[in-house]
Design an enzyme around this catalytic site. Structure first.
Site, mmCIF file in Angstrom:
data_model
loop_
_atom_site.group_PDB
_atom_site.id
_atom_site.type_symbol
_atom_site.label_atom_id
_atom_site.label_comp_id
_atom_site.label_asym_id
_atom_site.label_seq_id
_atom_site.Cartn_x
_atom_site.Cartn_y
_atom_site.Cartn_z
ATOM 1 N N GLU A 1 51.341 51.984 46.052
ATOM 2 C CA GLU A 1 52.645 52.219 45.434
ATOM 3 C C GLU A 1 53.436 53.133 46.360
ATOM 4 O OE1 GLU A 1 54.509 53.919 41.269
ATOM 5 O OE2 GLU A 1 52.847 54.985 42.224
ATOM 6 N N ASP B 1 40.946 50.457 24.554
ATOM 7 C CA ASP B 1 39.750 51.012 25.187
ATOM 8 C C ASP B 1 39.012 49.936 25.990
ATOM 9 O OD1 ASP B 1 38.414 49.494 23.150
ATOM 10 O OD2 ASP B 1 38.618 51.202 21.785
ATOM 11 N N ASP C 1 42.325 47.679 21.014
ATOM 12 C CA ASP C 1 41.512 48.734 20.415
ATOM 13 C C ASP C 1 40.279 48.103 19.763
ATOM 14 O OD1 ASP C 1 40.477 50.919 19.047
ATOM 15 O OD2 ASP C 1 41.978 50.810 17.443
ATOM 16 N N HIS D 1 53.766 49.109 34.307
ATOM 17 C CA HIS D 1 53.699 50.177 33.308
ATOM 18 C C HIS D 1 54.803 51.219 33.468
ATOM 19 C CE1 HIS D 1 51.837 51.875 36.837
ATOM 20 N NE2 HIS D 1 51.896 53.076 36.304
ATOM 21 N N ASP D 2 55.455 51.241 34.628
ATOM 22 C CA ASP D 2 56.527 52.212 34.893
ATOM 23 C C ASP D 2 57.921 51.614 34.760
ATOM 24 O OD1 ASP D 2 55.006 54.469 35.400
ATOM 25 O OD2 ASP D 2 54.776 54.022 37.534
#
Length: 565
Positions: free
Chosen positions: A254, A29, A21, A327-328
């Site tokens: 994917e 970001d 951040d 991330h999954d």
């Protein structure tokens, strides 16, 4: 073996919301990514894969896109993106964007136009269907996130299809206008100068035309009717002709529920579709079927069989992607290693495994630090829609024990991978000066980048060594794969051969010491240790004893004495 830059690359995935951040709002970001590019360059990676940064209402953390050509306000501006891409290229880093075009957000202008006018041409951009008598949806499909895959339009009589959340309506790729819109989006980013695409559930873009019911006695997740559909190769080849052939892109699709035979069709260099796929077969080793929430103990024999099959099946004219978390998925050291006593050893062993197979390795942010799963005290602390939907359905519909449901979430929930990157031991791990959008893992005071960089024996420095080895030894990239002592219950061993060099990799996947007797033919001539996760290592001999989670690789043959770590 055709040698290409993307086969030799190492990819680093950034989940922007949790990376860094820069403006003090508790959310990662683009400015934060720019700040940390030198860290990534020093690590040694070649390609950065950004999870979606497009404008989105964030029902599924950016995988529900309302404008593909604008930046999510929380992440920054298009001007900041341009600076980020320029800064990457100045450092020799390539950028791979996340392309999410199986579905859009329900707030996308196309879908909003479809809702407003039943005669709108945008109606056919999606799957609108009449329900069955009795107020039932068009078919019995369920979504990946639980409950029905159909939602009734707010002011109308029809239902629309969503294989994920109800705010992610599926696009109808059989409509040529949809495909033209996708290529326009891809051209926009191509013109900006990006270097490739990771394509979200791209093997779902062709559904069975009739959208039939699943058999009543079977699972209602209708994978046979929406995965690897009748026109998927036609559409990907069209995409390749129109967009991907313009540049020497890196591409990975994917693909849930893809077999090795199907993967060959997607990735063979003569077919002009994609470079690689993300297979999920190894991600289901600790699940009952494809239900990740039904957990069973994975077996090394099964892991060997799955990886061995993909290594050999894609060896001729195709290519593998190599990953154990993203991330999954849960953190790999918590899932396949030991995130307690042997966290460092097991993290290094798993890294050795991924980086010494044939394929392109993908590092997920924090993996190089040995970041671990999180155990929040309450379901209210979780943010992921998949996790929250599962808890609600399991507890309220199927009346499962909430404690048992939480144990599955601790093991497999996607928020395990989404807690903020642990940069240092300061408050909030140096990720933000504000309240982070999701709590930081409390172990950040011990596990963080600053401490890892200081410690020359850290997991971080081990990743640097592995990446350096791939860069200097083509046998690690291109060598063929041959398993050794496949029946051994706790050691995974294999050899790689290429252009006169031979690599032997021996890995103990468990905490108990293990002994292996290797065939003499598997020992590299004049073999010397290339890398290992203990300071001392066993000799390159037939009889070898490995300690807890020990990993060692030996190199021999022409040039075997070079670039030793």
């Amino acid at each position: 073996m055709k040698e290409t830059w993307w086969k030799e690359a190492v990819v680093y995935q950034i989940y922007p919301r949790s990376f860094m951040d820069s403006n003090g709002d508790g959310i990662g970001d683009l400015g934060g990514i720019i700040r940390k590019l030198d860290y990534l360059k020093e690590l040694g990676v070649n390609v950065i894969w950004l999870s979606p940064i497009y404008r989105s209402p964030n029902d599924d953390n950016g995988y529900d896109i309302s404008d593909y050509c604008e930046i999510m306000e929380e992440f920054g501006t298009m001007e900041e993106f341009d600076r980020l891409l320029k800064a990457m290229h100045e450092r020799g880093l390539k950028l791979m964007m996340d392309l999410v075009v199986n579905h859009t957000s329900d707030e996308h202008p196309w879908f909003q136009a479809a809702l407003k006018d039943k005669n709108s041409p945008y109606r056919d951009y999606y799957f609108f269907r009449d329900g069955k008598p009795g107020g039932l949806p068009p078919n019995n499909w369920c979504s990946h996130f639980g409950f029905s895959a159909w939602e009734k339009e707010p002011e109308g009589e029809q239902y629309f299809l969503h294989l994920y959340t109800k705010k992610q309506p599926d696009l109808n790729w059989d409509n040529p206008s949809v495909r033209e819109e996708v290529y326009r989006i891809m051209q926009f980013w191509t013109d900006k100068g990006i270097d490739g695409f990771r394509m979200d559930v791209i093997n779902y873009i062709s559904k069975a035309a009739e959208l039939p019911d699943m058999p009543e006695d079977g699972p209602h997740l209708a994978t046979p009717y929406f995965a690897n559909g009748p026109h998927v190769h036609e559409y990907l080849q069209e995409m390749n002709r129109r967009i991907l052939s313009q540049r020497d892109f890196i591409t990975v699709g994917e693909m849930v529920s893809v077999t090795t035979d199907q993967a060959r069709l997607y990735t063979h260099e003569d077919r002009h579709e994609l470079n690689m796929v993300f297979t999920f077969e190894h991600m289901y080793l600790d699940a009952v079927g494809e239900d990740k929430w039904q957990i069973r103990q994975w077996k090394l024999s099964e892991l060997k069989a799955v990886f061995g099959k993909w290594q050999t099946s894609l060896a001729d004219g195709c290519w593998n992607s190599l990953y154990l978390n993203n991330h999954d998925q849960a953190r790999m050291v918590s899932r396949f290693g030991d995130d307690g006593k042997y966290r460092v050893e097991s993290a290094k062993m798993l890294a050795t495994f991924l980086h010494t197979l044939q394929g392109t390795p993908y590092i997920y942010q924090g993996e190089e630090l040995g970041m671990t799963n999180i155990r929040f005290g309450s379901i209210d602390q979780y943010k992921d829609i998949d996790t929250l939907n599962h808890y609600a359905e399991a507890v309220t519909v199927f009346h499962e024990d909430p404690k048992r449901v939480m144990e599955a979430i601790y093991a497999k929930g996607r928020d395990n991978a989404r807690t903020p990157m642990q940069w240092d031991a300061s408050p909030n791990a140096g990720f933000t000066d504000a309240v982070p959008w999701i709590p930081v893992n409390p172990n950040y005071t011990e596990i963080n980048a600053e401490a890892a960089i200081r410690d020359t024996e850290s997991i971080y420095h081990y990743y640097q060594d592995l990446i350096r080895i791939r860069r200097h030894h083509k046998v690690v990239v291109y060598g063929d794969y041959n398993p050794v002592c496949e029946e051994h219950p706790s050691i995974y061993a294999y050899t790689r051969r290429y252009q006169g060099q031979m690599l032997l990799v021996v890995l103990n996947f468990f905490s108990d010491p293990a002994v292996i007797d290797l065939p003499k033919a598997c020992l590299p001539e004049n073999g010397v240790r290339l890398i290992g996760n203990y300071e001392d290592a066993p000799a390159c001999e037939v009889h070898m004893k490995l300690r807890a989670f020990e990993a060692v690789a030996f190199l021999g043959g022409d040039g075997g004495e070079q670039i030793m770590i």
